[in-house]
Each structure stands twice: as structure tokens, then as C-alpha cells.
Design a protein around this motif. Structure first.
Motif, mmCIF file in Angstrom:
data_model
loop_
_atom_site.group_PDB
_atom_site.id
_atom_site.type_symbol
_atom_site.label_atom_id
_atom_site.label_comp_id
_atom_site.label_asym_id
_atom_site.label_seq_id
_atom_site.Cartn_x
_atom_site.Cartn_y
_atom_site.Cartn_z
ATOM 1 N N ARG A 11 0.857 -1.190 0.000
ATOM 2 C CA ARG A 11 0.000 0.000 0.000
ATOM 3 C C ARG A 11 0.891 1.238 0.000
ATOM 4 O O ARG A 11 1.674 1.446 0.930
ATOM 5 N N LEU A 12 0.816 2.022 -1.067
ATOM 6 C CA LEU A 12 1.583 3.275 -1.144
ATOM 7 C C LEU A 12 0.774 4.382 -0.487
ATOM 8 O O LEU A 12 -0.395 4.575 -0.832
ATOM 9 N N VAL A 13 1.414 5.119 0.422
ATOM 10 C CA VAL A 13 0.718 6.200 1.133
ATOM 11 C C VAL A 13 1.519 7.476 0.899
ATOM 12 O O VAL A 13 2.536 7.709 1.544
ATOM 13 N N TYR A 14 1.068 8.268 -0.082
ATOM 14 C CA TYR A 14 1.809 9.442 -0.519
ATOM 15 C C TYR A 14 1.232 10.726 0.060
ATOM 16 O O TYR A 14 0.023 10.933 0.057
ATOM 17 N N GLY A 15 2.107 11.600 0.516
ATOM 18 C CA GLY A 15 1.654 12.923 0.903
ATOM 19 C C GLY A 15 2.357 13.427 2.148
ATOM 20 O O GLY A 15 3.022 12.679 2.866
ATOM 21 N N PHE B 4 -2.281 10.821 -1.888
ATOM 22 C CA PHE B 4 -3.070 9.687 -2.395
ATOM 23 C C PHE B 4 -2.569 8.402 -1.757
ATOM 24 O O PHE B 4 -1.452 8.343 -1.237
ATOM 25 N N LEU B 6 -2.367 4.222 -2.890
ATOM 26 C CA LEU B 6 -2.520 3.299 -4.015
ATOM 27 C C LEU B 6 -2.366 1.882 -3.466
ATOM 28 O O LEU B 6 -1.360 1.572 -2.823
ATOM 29 N N TYR B 7 -3.366 1.060 -3.730
ATOM 30 C CA TYR B 7 -3.334 -0.301 -3.186
ATOM 31 C C TYR B 7 -3.874 -1.236 -4.259
ATOM 32 O O TYR B 7 -5.063 -1.199 -4.588
#
Lengths: 387, 387
Positions: A11-15, B4, B6-7
Motif C-alpha cells: 500500500r503506497l501512502v503518498y503525501g 493519495f 494506491l493499493y
């Protein structure tokens, strides 16, 4: 189109300011944590304290001092800590080296095999501790892939390992955490991102979707890289680079294309195994020379596509001129962001070139599947041209 | 850059003759299977039998006859079968409709809530049966996302639902399975892929990485779409389209950008809720008119970027001319692959336009966040222009 499988369970969690979400993301994974960090900057900046605050209530043991080109010794130390403290999950705070080291720890911590054996035989990894990462450098893409590169100084080996179980559960990617990365390491990270892309893009058989993804990553680096080097706190530039980095090594850039043996990485890993230079710097030096070695009538079309779509060169121009211009522009670009152009500038001599060329073939893998096949003599030719 | 997450937990398995891998992919997920298929072609072609052979040894119950714009009644029937037979996992064989229906079944099969309530409140989905898919149409991207669209003919509603638990465990994507898709439905699928992309790409604030990904998908459809329509067994073209489709709705095309309310989908879902026309056809008709509605001085730059990067228009040209040319080319492209240009060609009249416009606002969501904000009057304007 070549068959492929793509599996991106992270799970990418950007910000900005999303580190605090570690609390929720790690719920259900237990309470005993190994926190892995590098050689000081994450601690000095207060980042490690922020991460520990986000993990309040857990029992945290720490492994510090993971160095670039992370060593098997750190993996062993981390795995021992995990076993001693019955660690439930790992949090890596750093760049690709810290994350790579943590991946290897995650596997070694729950295995009876010796750690270096797992690096050499990643297919033997049957389980791994859950890994969470807090990224501090846009470069390797380790935050969103299933692989790691570990060095063994005792044997002068630097090996890649890949196994789906090594993919992080979640990665927190806050571009503002990279504001403090010095210009030189920012540039080395840019070269790393671009090299990952070249390694996959420069094959004889393209694919319209993954070619376009590669060209996007390259154009993003070319447009935003110099901005990040010039203005370290340019959020737009840092964000663009971090996002570009995350897709480097997870298969997204190779969808449906002929697999590539990643020749520059094979060669560079030998250089940094012998000389411990910065990975991205080695790649930036080698890449244009590898391109010149690889440019032939057979491979010409690929270089023209690169020149036209990435550098905006004239599609009607003489193909060989377009191809050579594209290569020259690549070299000029790396120089323009402050990277050396020759191995000799980094202290590398030709002393170990023969051993490196030998090693690439025996310890890495065959580079016969490269855009232009590279044998032992080819490795030597590229190394000598890069000196 | 906007924050954002992304998963993408689905394992994508691309290539010819990989259906047999279902056996290994479903190991460990139990032995009782619900096999969901559409209205006949997958059975006639022998595909259902191939899938059943790959699942040899499992107890298979079947739900057939899932129609395009899949109905809540099919969801209820499938969920009842799962409960009656204690089904362990679901295999969907078909296009987006079959996969969407299967996602809703997967949730309803293990819930005490009424199926339509779960569609209306997907946040209430706490678990779902594992879902595997065998894709037979390049269009919706449902094989690689966490969402579904379900119609309720009793209430003339067509609603989207999204929840990470709905993402397939694995999707088998064999482009040769789409050789038998007729030209018209191939074209409708192309319009669907392109519309997904426009919905996310056409926002005021871009992002270099996801903009490039979107432009890649659009260029791929424009180059390979006509080839697939003209030569149904062109493997290269079918592969390119299937790969383009898989990235349509899973967040990859919107990374770091302002969220879009997907205005054409809001409007088209109303049309097909009232008239049951093919989703992609409705999108192809509406899109150019929505673009013309949306072109203003404020939004001009975005259309110019689209025209230059996707259609290769002159970046030095008069911006408004470039923008209008890009829109005209979009309309001409859809016509060139055999799609209708007007709603009236599909039997739609203006009888329900007022109700549709009302519905978009009350049952869908606000389109105020669209590239140019769209109110009730705006929906009517676009519908009337499309008639």
C-alpha cells in the motif's frame, strides 16, 4: 507481447505529514517492533522520534547505522535482534539501503537459514516479518517492490534478491522528507531512477504501454531533477521524483516486454562491491558508455525512439545522428546535475576490472540478453571507456 | 501534488494459455467454487469448459446469464448460491459486467445485509469471498481494481461501489480470448478505456507521472484500437488494448492529481440506467460534447496539453484552435471505429433527460468538481447536445 505477472501488494501512502498513519497501518500486526535506520540524518532531523511517536504503545528495539550498499553484517545484527526480542514487524526509516537491509532482515528473522544463504537463494524464503517503510530518498524504488541488494564485504559480492514476501505491507512516501537530501545524493538518486528505467526500456522488443510509462519516468526526471537539485525544498519537484522512483523496479516499466538482464546494474554492482562508490553515481557514469557500446544498426530504432520521445529530437532526422545525440544528451544531463562523468573521478582505478568482468558473468548473470549482447570483453570495454 | 494512497493487491497474470494456472493460483482457498459467466459466448467458445478443467477436483456451482449493466437480481442469485453451497471462492469468466457482478456477489455472500444495501453503502463491506477472474473483454479495468457498477432496474439506478475487499486475488488476462469480440463491442471497450482516462486526466491540476501514464493509455488506444477493430485476431493490438484497460480505474491514472468526479460516467450511468445502452457507446457519444462544454479560457491549457501530447498537434499553434482540433479528433476517432455519434442513433430520446439530470445530482454525486463545474443545467446541456 511477452507474458508477465504483476503483483504489487504494497500500500503506497503518498503525501505530506502522513507518518502518523503508521499507527493505523500497523494495527493488527503485533506490538514488538524493530526500527531500522541509517547513519544519523533521520535521527538528527527528528524523523526517528516522529516515527516512534506514531508507534506509541509498541515495544521498539532499534538497529541503527545501516550504510549505503547495506552489508550482510547489518542483516545478521537485525535478524538477531528480531529473534532476541520476538519482534512482530519491522519499520524501515530511510532510503533504499535501509529498506533493502530491512527486507533481508525480515526474511532472516524467521528463517533457520544463514542470512547470506537467503540472499543467495531467495527462492528459499517461505515467510518474512511484515515490513513498513518511511521513505527518505527518491532513488531505488525499494518502497514499492519485492527486491533488495545486499553486499558482502568478506567476499566482495553484491547480490540482488527478490521474493514477493519481501514487499513492504505499506510505504509512507512524504516528499518533504527529501528536502534535506544534499544535491549530490539527490542527483545520484535521479541517476538511479533513470537507470532502472533504461535497463528495462532499452530492449529490442517494445510494448506501447510500458514504453510510454518508461518515457514518462525519464521525462519526469529530466524536467524535475534539475529543479530538485537547484531548489532542495521545491515540493513539486521532490514529489515528481519520488513518484517516479516508486515505479522503477516493480515490473510496471517492463510490462509485456522482453526481460532485460539489467546490464548497467550488473556492471555497477561489481564496481561498488570493490570500491563502495555511490550506486547512482556509478550508474550515471556507466550508462552513456553502455549506450555507445550498445548502439548498432540492430538497436538503432530503439535509440531513435528514445531520442524522439524523451528528448524531443526530430523524428525526421538522420537516425544515427538522432541516436548519438540522445546518448550525448544523456551524458550531458548527468553532468548538468553535478555527477561525475568518469570512474577515475570517484577514485576507481582499473586494478580490479578483470575481476569485475569475471564476476559479472559468474556471480551476476549473463548479459547476453542485453540490447546488444555483452560478454566478458564487452564488460571490460564499457569499464575502460568509463574510466 | 495531492496526497493519495494506491493499493493494488490483485495479481495480474498476462499471456496466452495461462488459464491452467488457475489451479495453482486458487490452491489454499478451498474447494467449493461459484463460477460466474455471461450470456453464452464464454460457454459456446469452450472457455467455461477450459476453466472448469483447470479447476478439476473442486465442487463447482454455476451462475450464468449475467448481462451487461449487471443487475442486482444476479447479485442476489449468486449470493444465494454461495450461501446454499457454502462456496469458498468465486471465479468470474467474462468482461467487466461479469466481474462487477461477481464482486458484489463476493461481498453479499458473506454479509447479513441485503445486497442492494451493500451496493449503496460499500463502506459496510467488512469481508468478501476471494475472487479470481478470467478476462474476455478489454474495457472496464475491473480485473485490476476494487470497484463495481450494479444496476437496479426496479429503481432505474446504476451505482458504483468500491471497497478494497472487492479487488480480485488474481486476474488471468489472455488477449487471445478477445479475438472473438465483435468489432462493435471492441470499439465500445476502446471508448470505455479512453473515457476512464479522460475522466481522470481532464482536471485543472496535472501531475507529470500520472499525466504521462494517461497520455500513454490514450495513444495506445488510438494506435491499436483501429487495428483490433479491423483485424480481430491481431494479437499485438488485442494485447495493447487489454493492457491499457487494466490500468483504467485502479488509481494509477490519477496519482497525485486533483480527484475528478468522473462526469461522463455520472451522466452515462443515468442514460444506461434508463435505456440499457452499451456503456462504452454512451461514453463515446457524450465525451466530445462534454469536452466542448468544458473548454473555457480556464481549462484551455489542459486541452492543449491533450492535443499536443496525444494527437501530436503543433505546440506553437493557436491554443484555442489546438484545443478544438483535439476535441474534433476525439469525435472523429470514435466514429472511425464504428461508434455512433448521437444518442438518437441508439434509440435514446429526450423523454427522461430531466429525470436523468436530477438523478445525477441526487443519486450520483456532485459534478461541481469537474474540469468545468457541471450543474443540473449543464447536464441537460450536454445531454441535449449529444442527442
Amino acid at each position: 507481447m511477452q507474458p508477465f505477472s504483476l503483483y504489487l501488494p504494497t500500500r503506497l501512502v503518498y503525501g505530506k505529514d502522513r507518518i502518523e498513519e503508521l499507527d493505523g497501518l500497523t494495527r493488527g500486526y503485533g506490538t514488538r517492533v524493530l526500527l531500522v535506520a541509517g547513519t544519523g540524518s533521520a535521527r538528527k532531523s527528528g524523523l526517528v522520534d516522529r516515527v516512534k511517536a506514531a508507534l506509541a504503545g509498541r515495544d521498539i528495539v532499534e538497529l541503527e547505522g545501516v550504510v549505503p550498499n547495506p552489508r550482510i553484517d547489518s542483516v545478521r545484527a537485525g535478524a538477531a535482534l528480531c529473534k532476541e526480542h520476538n519482534v512482530d514487524f519491522i519499520v524501515a526509516v530511510g532510503g533504499g539501503s535501509v529498506i533493502d537491509c530491512s527486507k533481508a532482515i525480515a526474511a532472516a528473522a524467521v528463517s533457520d537459514e544463514e542470512a547470506w544463504e537467503l540472499v543467495r537463494h531467495p527462492d528459499r524464503i517461505e515467510k518474512a516479518l511484515p515490513l513498513f517503510t518511511v521513505l527518505t530518498l527518491a532513488a531505488t524504488g525499494s518502497e514499492y517492490d519485492n527486491s533488495a541488494v545486499i553486499s558482502n564485504t568478506a567476499t566482495s559480492e553484491k547480490l540482488g534478491m527478490a521474493n514477493d514476501r519481501l514487499a513492504p505491507v505499506a510505504s509512507i512516501c512524504d516528499p518533504s522528507l527529501t528536502f534535506s537530501v544534499p544535491a549530490y545524493h539527490t542527483a545520484a538518486g535521479i541517476a538511479d531512477i533513470m537507470s532502472h528505467t533504461f535497463e528495462q526500456y532499452m530492449v529490442l522488443e517494445g510494448n506501447p504501454v510500458s514504453d510510454g510509462f518508461c518515457e514518462t519516468i525519464l521525462r519526469t526526471c529530466i524536467e524535475y531533477g534539475p529543479k530538485a537539485v537547484a531548489e532542495p525544498d521545491n515540493e513539486e519537484a521532490r514529489s515528481a521524483l519520488m513518484l517516479a522512483s516508486s515505479f522503477g523496479c516493480n515490473g510496471m516499466l517492463a510490462l509485456g516486454r522482453t526481460p532485460s538482464p539489467w546490464p548497467c546494474h550488473g556492471i555497477e554492482h561489481e564496481i561498488s562491491a570493490f570500491h563502495d562508490i555511490t550506486h547512482g553515481v556509478g550508474l550515471a557514469i556507466i550508462t552513456p558508455h553502455w549506450m555507445r557500446y550498445s548502439l548498432t544498426e540492430t538497436t538503432l530504432a530503439r535509440f531513435v525512439q528514445y531520442g524522439v520521445r524523451v528528448w524531443g529530437l526530430d523524428p525526421e532526422g538522420d537516425p544515427m545522428t538522432v541516436a548519438k545525440t540522445a546518448i550525448d544528451k544523456t551524458a550531458e544531463f548527468f553532468a548538468s546535475i553535478g555527477l561525475p562523468s568518469r570512474l577515475s573521478e570517484t577514485g576507481v582505478t582499473d586494478e580490479h576490472f578483470e575481476a569485475m568482468a569475471e564476476h559479472v558473468e559468474t556471480c551476476w548473470w549473463s548479459l547476453q540478453g542485453a540490447l546488444r549482447p555483452i560478454d566478458r570483453a564487452g564488460v571490460l570495454e564499457i569499464l575502460r571507456a568509463s574510466l
